[in-house]
Design a protein around this motif. Structure first.
Motif, mmCIF file in Angstrom:
data_model
loop_
_atom_site.group_PDB
_atom_site.id
_atom_site.type_symbol
_atom_site.label_atom_id
_atom_site.label_comp_id
_atom_site.label_asym_id
_atom_site.label_seq_id
_atom_site.Cartn_x
_atom_site.Cartn_y
_atom_site.Cartn_z
ATOM 1 N N LEU A 1 -192.554 -9.921 -31.897
ATOM 2 C CA LEU A 1 -191.340 -10.623 -31.061
ATOM 3 C C LEU A 1 -190.945 -10.529 -29.155
ATOM 4 C CD1 LEU A 1 -188.713 -9.141 -33.288
ATOM 5 C CD2 LEU A 1 -189.100 -11.739 -33.040
ATOM 6 N N ALA A 2 -192.319 -9.355 -28.689
ATOM 7 C CA ALA A 2 -192.386 -9.884 -26.906
ATOM 8 C C ALA A 2 -193.250 -10.686 -27.040
ATOM 9 C CB ALA A 2 -192.900 -8.428 -26.878
ATOM 10 N N LYS A 3 -194.335 -11.308 -27.681
ATOM 11 C CA LYS A 3 -195.218 -12.037 -27.312
ATOM 12 C C LYS A 3 -194.408 -13.434 -27.532
ATOM 13 C CE LYS A 3 -199.696 -13.740 -29.214
ATOM 14 N NZ LYS A 3 -200.911 -13.458 -30.265
ATOM 15 N N ALA A 4 -193.625 -13.816 -29.003
ATOM 16 C CA ALA A 4 -192.815 -14.891 -29.570
ATOM 17 C C ALA A 4 -191.979 -15.029 -28.087
ATOM 18 C CB ALA A 4 -192.505 -14.835 -30.435
ATOM 19 N N VAL A 5 -191.534 -14.379 -27.526
ATOM 20 C CA VAL A 5 -190.055 -14.787 -26.148
ATOM 21 C C VAL A 5 -191.114 -14.768 -24.893
ATOM 22 C CG1 VAL A 5 -188.247 -13.344 -27.846
ATOM 23 C CG2 VAL A 5 -189.311 -12.492 -26.155
ATOM 24 N N GLY A 6 -192.149 -14.254 -24.472
ATOM 25 C CA GLY A 6 -192.877 -14.603 -23.593
ATOM 26 C C GLY A 6 -191.617 -13.297 -22.135
ATOM 27 N N LYS A 7 -192.848 -13.758 -21.077
ATOM 28 C CA LYS A 7 -191.749 -13.131 -20.450
ATOM 29 C C LYS A 7 -190.855 -13.032 -19.495
ATOM 30 C CE LYS A 7 -196.662 -12.423 -17.646
ATOM 31 N NZ LYS A 7 -197.677 -12.709 -17.008
ATOM 32 N N THR A 8 -190.438 -14.395 -20.160
ATOM 33 C CA THR A 8 -189.241 -14.932 -19.707
ATOM 34 C C THR A 8 -187.914 -14.222 -20.774
ATOM 35 O OG1 THR A 8 -189.135 -16.931 -20.613
ATOM 36 C CG2 THR A 8 -189.618 -16.360 -18.063
ATOM 37 N N GLY A 9 -188.374 -13.949 -21.678
ATOM 38 C CA GLY A 9 -187.154 -13.946 -23.339
ATOM 39 C C GLY A 9 -187.257 -11.465 -23.064
ATOM 40 N N ILE B 1 -186.731 -18.633 -33.084
ATOM 41 C CA ILE B 1 -187.242 -17.936 -31.644
ATOM 42 C C ILE B 1 -187.934 -19.418 -31.237
ATOM 43 C CG2 ILE B 1 -185.923 -15.603 -31.830
ATOM 44 C CD1 ILE B 1 -189.105 -15.138 -31.767
ATOM 45 N N ARG B 2 -187.849 -18.626 -29.414
ATOM 46 C CA ARG B 2 -188.388 -19.792 -28.430
ATOM 47 C C ARG B 2 -188.992 -19.015 -27.241
ATOM 48 N NH1 ARG B 2 -188.215 -22.433 -32.722
ATOM 49 N NH2 ARG B 2 -187.963 -25.034 -32.239
ATOM 50 N N PRO B 3 -189.846 -19.043 -26.710
ATOM 51 C CA PRO B 3 -189.964 -18.426 -25.550
ATOM 52 C C PRO B 3 -188.631 -18.532 -24.551
ATOM 53 C CG PRO B 3 -191.980 -19.957 -25.635
ATOM 54 C CD PRO B 3 -190.498 -20.814 -26.745
ATOM 55 N N GLY B 4 -188.608 -17.617 -24.024
ATOM 56 C CA GLY B 4 -187.417 -17.129 -23.007
ATOM 57 C C GLY B 4 -185.971 -16.650 -23.995
ATOM 58 N N ALA B 5 -186.313 -16.850 -25.303
ATOM 59 C CA ALA B 5 -184.516 -16.337 -25.815
ATOM 60 C C ALA B 5 -185.155 -14.544 -26.238
ATOM 61 C CB ALA B 5 -185.902 -15.839 -27.651
ATOM 62 N N LYS B 6 -183.951 -14.179 -26.239
ATOM 63 C CA LYS B 6 -183.419 -12.781 -26.356
ATOM 64 C C LYS B 6 -182.755 -12.318 -28.108
ATOM 65 C CE LYS B 6 -181.182 -12.270 -22.028
ATOM 66 N NZ LYS B 6 -179.406 -11.790 -21.298
ATOM 67 N N VAL B 7 -183.575 -11.632 -28.539
ATOM 68 C CA VAL B 7 -184.158 -10.920 -30.102
ATOM 69 C C VAL B 7 -184.015 -9.779 -29.856
ATOM 70 C CG1 VAL B 7 -185.287 -13.441 -30.689
ATOM 71 C CG2 VAL B 7 -186.037 -10.379 -29.535
ATOM 72 N N ALA B 8 -183.954 -9.109 -31.081
ATOM 73 C CA ALA B 8 -183.270 -7.817 -31.464
ATOM 74 C C ALA B 8 -184.154 -7.573 -32.532
ATOM 75 C CB ALA B 8 -182.321 -7.362 -31.473
ATOM 76 N N ASP B 9 -184.816 -6.765 -32.977
ATOM 77 C CA ASP B 9 -185.632 -5.803 -34.092
ATOM 78 C C ASP B 9 -184.754 -4.377 -34.186
ATOM 79 O OD1 ASP B 9 -187.237 -5.056 -36.221
ATOM 80 O OD2 ASP B 9 -189.095 -4.461 -34.464
ATOM 81 N N GLU C 1 -199.059 -0.365 -23.183
ATOM 82 C CA GLU C 1 -200.479 -0.005 -23.644
ATOM 83 C C GLU C 1 -201.171 -1.838 -23.510
ATOM 84 O OE1 GLU C 1 -203.264 0.567 -27.283
ATOM 85 O OE2 GLU C 1 -201.750 2.863 -26.310
ATOM 86 N N GLN C 2 -199.608 -2.682 -24.690
ATOM 87 C CA GLN C 2 -199.857 -3.645 -24.459
ATOM 88 C C GLN C 2 -199.533 -4.427 -23.447
ATOM 89 O OE1 GLN C 2 -199.227 -5.486 -28.248
ATOM 90 N NE2 GLN C 2 -199.097 -3.340 -29.702
ATOM 91 N N GLY C 3 -199.050 -4.155 -22.148
ATOM 92 C CA GLY C 3 -199.097 -5.183 -20.766
ATOM 93 C C GLY C 3 -197.261 -5.029 -21.544
ATOM 94 N N TYR C 4 -196.207 -5.295 -22.010
ATOM 95 C CA TYR C 4 -195.149 -6.391 -22.184
ATOM 96 C C TYR C 4 -194.502 -4.989 -21.505
ATOM 97 C CZ TYR C 4 -197.151 -8.253 -26.889
ATOM 98 O OH TYR C 4 -198.114 -9.005 -27.419
ATOM 99 N N ASN C 5 -193.046 -5.982 -20.657
ATOM 100 C CA ASN C 5 -192.283 -5.669 -19.652
ATOM 101 C C ASN C 5 -190.981 -5.961 -20.325
ATOM 102 O OD1 ASN C 5 -192.378 -7.798 -18.824
ATOM 103 N ND2 ASN C 5 -193.086 -6.324 -16.322
ATOM 104 N N ASN C 6 -190.949 -6.957 -21.212
ATOM 105 C CA ASN C 6 -189.408 -7.637 -22.024
ATOM 106 C C ASN C 6 -189.412 -6.453 -23.701
ATOM 107 O OD1 ASN C 6 -191.885 -7.891 -23.292
ATOM 108 N ND2 ASN C 6 -191.861 -10.449 -23.612
ATOM 109 N N ILE C 7 -189.363 -5.720 -23.526
ATOM 110 C CA ILE C 7 -188.659 -4.584 -24.503
ATOM 111 C C ILE C 7 -188.046 -4.114 -23.923
ATOM 112 C CG2 ILE C 7 -189.131 -3.441 -26.510
ATOM 113 C CD1 ILE C 7 -191.763 -4.235 -26.480
#
Length: 224
Positions: A68-76, A48-56, A97-103
């Motif tokens: 994964l949220a950290k790895a794909v970044g804000k654009t993922g 995976i790269r920044p900007g990717a769409k992934v699933a757990d 709590e961790q500040g992720y809005n890409n989940i």
């Protein structure tokens, strides 16, 4: 017989929500889990790269989802899939709590992860695939459909050394699964085996419990 299988599956899910959750899946245990889970190698296997769409898939309270949220970044985007609402609610709280809005959380079904079709760069299942008791190939096909051409599915499971010679059903009863069974399943559904590590690490550093992973690639259009 069908009712018996359904009852058995329900029992397994209950076990997932008690013994396993308390042993490894709660956020209080994540720092300790980082010491043995080998997350960097799993992220590399997912390619995976920044900007990717992934699933757990089988995300529980979100241990791998956060990585994964950290790895794909804000654009993922990361889809966290689980059968239980309380786990997904805990995941949402942890993400906030961790500040992720890409989940994005998805309450999946027993035989369908309900992922968007053809949009994902990678999917990972950790200690989850062996719980699919009925029609695992059908479930794999749904995961494959969710991947883009060239996308990767990474299965992570564990096996006690003295259980390698057991049948698949016997292994699953013990919450184990050896890599050969997943290689077979990948071949049956048309996923191309790629990276693997056997063994990858020791489950919670236990001497006789080995963790492994196998990555399968969805063929690109025009290829086999």
């Amino acid at each position: 017989m069908k009712n018996l299988k359904t009852f058995t599956f329900t029992i397994v899910l209950c076990l997932m929500g008690t013994t396993y959750a308390s042993a490894q899946y709660k956020s209080d245990d994540w720092k300790d889990r980082d010491k043995w889970q080998k997350v960097p190698q799993l992220l590399k296997a997912m390619n995976i790269r920044p900007g990717a769409k992934v699933a757990d898939v089988g995300c529980h309270q979100g241990y791998m989802t956060m990585h994964l949220a950290k790895a794909v970044g804000k654009t993922g985007k990361v889809y966290g899939v689980d059968l239980n609402t309380y786990r997904l609610e805990a995941l949402k709280e942890e993400a906030t709590e961790q500040g992720y809005n890409n989940i994005v959380t998805i309450k999946g079904e027993e035989n369908d992860p309900l992922l968007p079709k053809g949009q994902l760069d990678a999917i990972i299942m950790i200690d989850t695939y062996h719980h699919i008791l009925e029609k695992p190939l059908k479930y794999l096909k749904k995961l494959k459909k969710a991947l883009k051409p060239g996308g990767r599915l990474v299965i992570v499971e564990s096996i006690r050394t003295y259980r390698k010679q057991l049948s698949r059903d016997e292994q699953k009863e013990k919450h184990n699964l050896d890599i050969g069974f997943v290689r077979y399943d990948f071949k049956k559904v048309g996923l191309i085996p790629a990276d693997f590590k056997y063994p990858l690490t020791r489950w919670k550093n236990k001497k006789e419990v080995w963790v492994w992973f196998l990555a399968g690639v969805k063929p690109k259009e025009g290829s086999r």
